[in-house]
Design an enzyme around this catalytic site. Structure first.
Site, PDB file in Angstrom:
ATOM      1  N   SER A  20       0.826  -1.213   0.000  1.00  0.00           N
ATOM      2  CA  SER A  20       0.000   0.000   0.000  1.00  0.00           C
ATOM      3  C   SER A  20       0.863   1.267   0.000  1.00  0.00           C
ATOM      4  O   SER A  20       1.888   1.332   0.680  1.00  0.00           O
ATOM      5  CB  SER A  20      -0.893   0.008   1.245  1.00  0.00           C
ATOM      6  OG  SER A  20      -1.474   1.273   1.386  1.00  0.00           O
ATOM      7  N   LYS A  71     -13.805  -3.811   4.645  1.00  0.00           N
ATOM      8  CA  LYS A  71     -14.605  -2.601   4.422  1.00  0.00           C
ATOM      9  C   LYS A  71     -16.074  -2.731   4.837  1.00  0.00           C
ATOM     10  O   LYS A  71     -16.676  -1.749   5.255  1.00  0.00           O
ATOM     11  CB  LYS A  71     -14.541  -2.211   2.945  1.00  0.00           C
ATOM     12  CG  LYS A  71     -13.305  -1.428   2.555  1.00  0.00           C
ATOM     13  CD  LYS A  71     -13.310  -1.183   1.060  1.00  0.00           C
ATOM     14  CE  LYS A  71     -12.749   0.164   0.714  1.00  0.00           C
ATOM     15  NZ  LYS A  71     -12.641   0.389  -0.733  1.00  0.00           N
ATOM     16  N   ASN A  92     -14.362   3.079   4.394  1.00  0.00           N
ATOM     17  CA  ASN A  92     -12.906   3.019   4.198  1.00  0.00           C
ATOM     18  C   ASN A  92     -12.132   3.987   5.075  1.00  0.00           C
ATOM     19  O   ASN A  92     -10.907   4.056   4.976  1.00  0.00           O
ATOM     20  CB  ASN A  92     -12.519   3.219   2.716  1.00  0.00           C
ATOM     21  CG  ASN A  92     -12.550   4.679   2.308  1.00  0.00           C
ATOM     22  OD1 ASN A  92     -13.249   5.486   2.909  1.00  0.00           O
ATOM     23  ND2 ASN A  92     -11.785   5.023   1.288  1.00  0.00           N
ATOM     24  N   ASP A 107     -14.142   6.717  -1.344  1.00  0.00           N
ATOM     25  CA  ASP A 107     -13.854   6.295  -2.726  1.00  0.00           C
ATOM     26  C   ASP A 107     -14.705   7.076  -3.734  1.00  0.00           C
ATOM     27  O   ASP A 107     -14.208   7.538  -4.759  1.00  0.00           O
ATOM     28  CB  ASP A 107     -14.126   4.797  -2.911  1.00  0.00           C
ATOM     29  CG  ASP A 107     -13.165   3.938  -2.112  1.00  0.00           C
ATOM     30  OD1 ASP A 107     -11.968   4.233  -2.103  1.00  0.00           O
ATOM     31  OD2 ASP A 107     -13.627   2.966  -1.488  1.00  0.00           O
ATOM     32  N   ALA A 132     -20.305  -3.332 -11.104  1.00  0.00           N
ATOM     33  CA  ALA A 132     -21.225  -3.183  -9.984  1.00  0.00           C
ATOM     34  C   ALA A 132     -20.626  -3.764  -8.709  1.00  0.00           C
ATOM     35  O   ALA A 132     -21.337  -4.206  -7.823  1.00  0.00           O
ATOM     36  CB  ALA A 132     -22.549  -3.869 -10.319  1.00  0.00           C
ATOM     37  N   GLY A 133     -19.294  -3.742  -8.612  1.00  0.00           N
ATOM     38  CA  GLY A 133     -18.617  -4.232  -7.408  1.00  0.00           C
ATOM     39  C   GLY A 133     -18.417  -3.098  -6.412  1.00  0.00           C
ATOM     40  O   GLY A 133     -19.185  -2.134  -6.379  1.00  0.00           O
ATOM     41  N   TYR A 235      -5.972   1.684 -11.767  1.00  0.00           N
ATOM     42  CA  TYR A 235      -4.842   2.632 -11.743  1.00  0.00           C
ATOM     43  C   TYR A 235      -3.502   1.955 -12.023  1.00  0.00           C
ATOM     44  O   TYR A 235      -2.467   2.623 -12.059  1.00  0.00           O
ATOM     45  CB  TYR A 235      -4.792   3.390 -10.411  1.00  0.00           C
ATOM     46  CG  TYR A 235      -4.823   2.514  -9.192  1.00  0.00           C
ATOM     47  CD1 TYR A 235      -3.669   1.947  -8.679  1.00  0.00           C
ATOM     48  CD2 TYR A 235      -6.028   2.236  -8.564  1.00  0.00           C
ATOM     49  CE1 TYR A 235      -3.709   1.138  -7.572  1.00  0.00           C
ATOM     50  CE2 TYR A 235      -6.079   1.417  -7.451  1.00  0.00           C
ATOM     51  CZ  TYR A 235      -4.915   0.878  -6.956  1.00  0.00           C
ATOM     52  OH  TYR A 235      -4.960   0.051  -5.859  1.00  0.00           O
TER      53      TYR A 235
HETATM   54  P1  NAD Z   1     -14.844  -5.931  -7.154  1.00  0.00           P
HETATM   55  O1  NAD Z   1     -14.220  -7.289  -7.105  1.00  0.00           O
HETATM   56  O2  NAD Z   1     -15.678  -5.483  -6.014  1.00  0.00           O
HETATM   57  O3  NAD Z   1     -15.736  -5.818  -8.507  1.00  0.00           O
HETATM   58  C1  NAD Z   1     -15.264  -6.333  -9.714  1.00  0.00           C
HETATM   59  C2  NAD Z   1     -16.154  -5.871 -10.857  1.00  0.00           C
HETATM   60  O4  NAD Z   1     -15.509  -6.243 -12.080  1.00  0.00           O
HETATM   61  C3  NAD Z   1     -17.546  -6.517 -10.890  1.00  0.00           C
HETATM   62  O5  NAD Z   1     -18.469  -5.568 -11.391  1.00  0.00           O
HETATM   63  C4  NAD Z   1     -17.371  -7.651 -11.902  1.00  0.00           C
HETATM   64  O6  NAD Z   1     -18.588  -8.026 -12.512  1.00  0.00           O
HETATM   65  C5  NAD Z   1     -16.433  -6.985 -12.884  1.00  0.00           C
HETATM   66  N1  NAD Z   1     -15.648  -7.915 -13.691  1.00  0.00           N
HETATM   67  C6  NAD Z   1     -14.668  -8.738 -13.271  1.00  0.00           C
HETATM   68  N2  NAD Z   1     -14.166  -9.428 -14.320  1.00  0.00           N
HETATM   69  C7  NAD Z   1     -14.842  -9.015 -15.414  1.00  0.00           C
HETATM   70  C8  NAD Z   1     -14.781  -9.345 -16.809  1.00  0.00           C
HETATM   71  N3  NAD Z   1     -13.915 -10.239 -17.255  1.00  0.00           N
HETATM   72  N4  NAD Z   1     -15.630  -8.695 -17.644  1.00  0.00           N
HETATM   73  C9  NAD Z   1     -16.515  -7.777 -17.192  1.00  0.00           C
HETATM   74  N5  NAD Z   1     -16.607  -7.432 -15.888  1.00  0.00           N
HETATM   75  C10 NAD Z   1     -15.788  -8.048 -15.016  1.00  0.00           C
HETATM   76  O7  NAD Z   1     -13.636  -4.932  -7.426  1.00  0.00           O
HETATM   77  P2  NAD Z   1     -13.535  -3.389  -7.015  1.00  0.00           P
HETATM   78  O8  NAD Z   1     -12.976  -3.273  -5.652  1.00  0.00           O
HETATM   79  O9  NAD Z   1     -14.813  -2.718  -7.329  1.00  0.00           O
HETATM   80  O10 NAD Z   1     -12.376  -2.921  -8.018  1.00  0.00           O
HETATM   81  C11 NAD Z   1     -12.590  -2.793  -9.420  1.00  0.00           C
HETATM   82  C12 NAD Z   1     -11.387  -2.068 -10.018  1.00  0.00           C
HETATM   83  O11 NAD Z   1     -11.336  -0.735  -9.499  1.00  0.00           O
HETATM   84  C13 NAD Z   1     -10.047  -2.695  -9.639  1.00  0.00           C
HETATM   85  O12 NAD Z   1      -9.172  -2.572 -10.732  1.00  0.00           O
HETATM   86  C14 NAD Z   1      -9.542  -1.842  -8.496  1.00  0.00           C
HETATM   87  O13 NAD Z   1      -8.123  -1.800  -8.415  1.00  0.00           O
HETATM   88  C15 NAD Z   1     -10.068  -0.480  -8.903  1.00  0.00           C
HETATM   89  N6  NAD Z   1     -10.293   0.439  -7.774  1.00  0.00           N
HETATM   90  C16 NAD Z   1      -9.761   1.670  -7.883  1.00  0.00           C
HETATM   91  C17 NAD Z   1      -9.972   2.590  -6.887  1.00  0.00           C
HETATM   92  C18 NAD Z   1      -9.357   3.960  -7.053  1.00  0.00           C
HETATM   93  O14 NAD Z   1      -9.337   4.718  -6.085  1.00  0.00           O
HETATM   94  N7  NAD Z   1      -8.887   4.302  -8.237  1.00  0.00           N
HETATM   95  C19 NAD Z   1     -10.728   2.262  -5.760  1.00  0.00           C
HETATM   96  C20 NAD Z   1     -11.269   0.982  -5.676  1.00  0.00           C
HETATM   97  C21 NAD Z   1     -11.045   0.068  -6.701  1.00  0.00           C
END
Ligand code: NAD
Length: 286
Positions: A20, A71, A92, A107, A132-133, A235
């Protein structure tokens, strides 16, 4: 960095945390502002979340960031949570307000602030959101709180689908004057129509990061246009395939590092009331 008998402790709870950037970011701010505060990362598995919050209280920690997988699990152990935490079901940032533990989620704020720095005020805007995660849910909630007029969420019918249906129904009830809908990502005609009608297109899926770093969910290059701001939550890499394609085809773009930095800036503001030097931190650490 001088540590004294009055140094205040901040931290990060979650696992894994060893890579981190949060300790570097927050300690840089504390040092810059000459604050007697330090920030450490603590490896906390989900089943030890309650113990971590008890330790936070016992040790009189001043604040903590919470990352996966804690979280959601942390919420029952807090004394108060923000409306965004209640709506999203995730937290968070914990702030110790004179013994009262308050939970926030920054976030979504990071997402909105990142858009603002790219000249986009989300009020009244239409957003197509892929995913939708966790990240997507935080974005949905903050965008609704900040007055987005429509959010069209597209997701695969995978393990996230049922959760997404329930959450989006709840959000539609909570914000009856704004529109939030869930659609199947496979419906490419509808996806095209919604992107054509959107001000912002955001990827909040894992597509674009390893092992899918050469992939993008958008194949039709004609969807990109100057009036569409294309943003990615991913990112690493900074410039995802989606952002490269968007840029090449005339759209404006905003990367996921901006969102990451601004969610940190929102947490620092809660901790200290001060504005994080975002550009300085970007240059120093990323
Ligand atoms: P998560 O596991 O909660 O959700 C994953 C999402 O991706 C779901 O909607 C799932 O359906 C989708 N997905 C996974 N594989 C897929 C595929 N092959 N095709 C289509 N959809 C697919 O993950 P999260 O915590 O929401 O993170 C998602 C991304 O956002 C990650 O890359 C994470 O690093 C990034 N993120 C960035 C920030 C930031 O501050 N920039 C914050 C949180 C997460």
């Amino acid at each position: 960095m001088k540590i004294t008998g009055t140094t205040k402790l901040y931290g990060l709870f979650g696992t894994p945390v060893e890579h981190s950037m949060s300790p570097a970011m927050y300690n840089y701010c504390f040092e810059k502002w000459n604050l007697d505060c330090r920030y450490l990362a603590f490896d906390v598995p989900r089943e030890r979340t309650e113990d971590a919050v008890k330790a936070f209280r016992t040790l009189g920690m001043k604040g903590a960031n919470v990352t996966m997988p804690c979280k959601q699990a942390v919420i029952p152990y807090l004394d108060w949570v923000s409306p965004a935490v209640t709506l999203s079901g995730a937290c968070n940032t914990i702030v110790n307000d004179n013994g009262t533990l308050k939970g926030y989620i920054t976030d979504g704020e990071g997402y909105v602030m990142n858009l603002q720095t790219h000249g986009m005020d989300i009020q009244g805007k239409k957003i197509t959101l892929l995913g939708a995660g966790g990240a997507a849910t935080a974005i949905q909630v903050q965008a609704l709180l900040d007055g987005a007029s429509a959010i069209w969420v597209f997701n695969k019918k995978d393990a996230f689908w049922d959760f997404a249906q329930k959450k989006i129904r709840e959000l539609q009830e909570a914000f009856p004057n704004q529109e939030i809908r869930l659609y199947d990502l496979e419906d490419s005609r509808l996806l095209k129509a919604k992107i054509q009608d959107s001000d912002v297109l955001t990827n909040a899926t894992r597509v674009g990061m390893a092992p899918l770093e050469n992939s993008s969910l958008i194949q039709d290059m004609s969807l990109f246009r100057e009036s569409l701001l294309v943003t990615d939550c991913v990112y690493n890499p900074r410039k995802t395939r989606l952002l490269k394609d968007a840029e090449k085809n005339g759209s404006r773009t905003a990367d996921g590092l901006g969102m990451l930095l601004y969610q940190g800036a929102a947490a620092v503001k809660l901790y200290t009331g001060q504005d994080m030097p975002v550009d300085e931190i970007r240059e120093e650490f990323f």
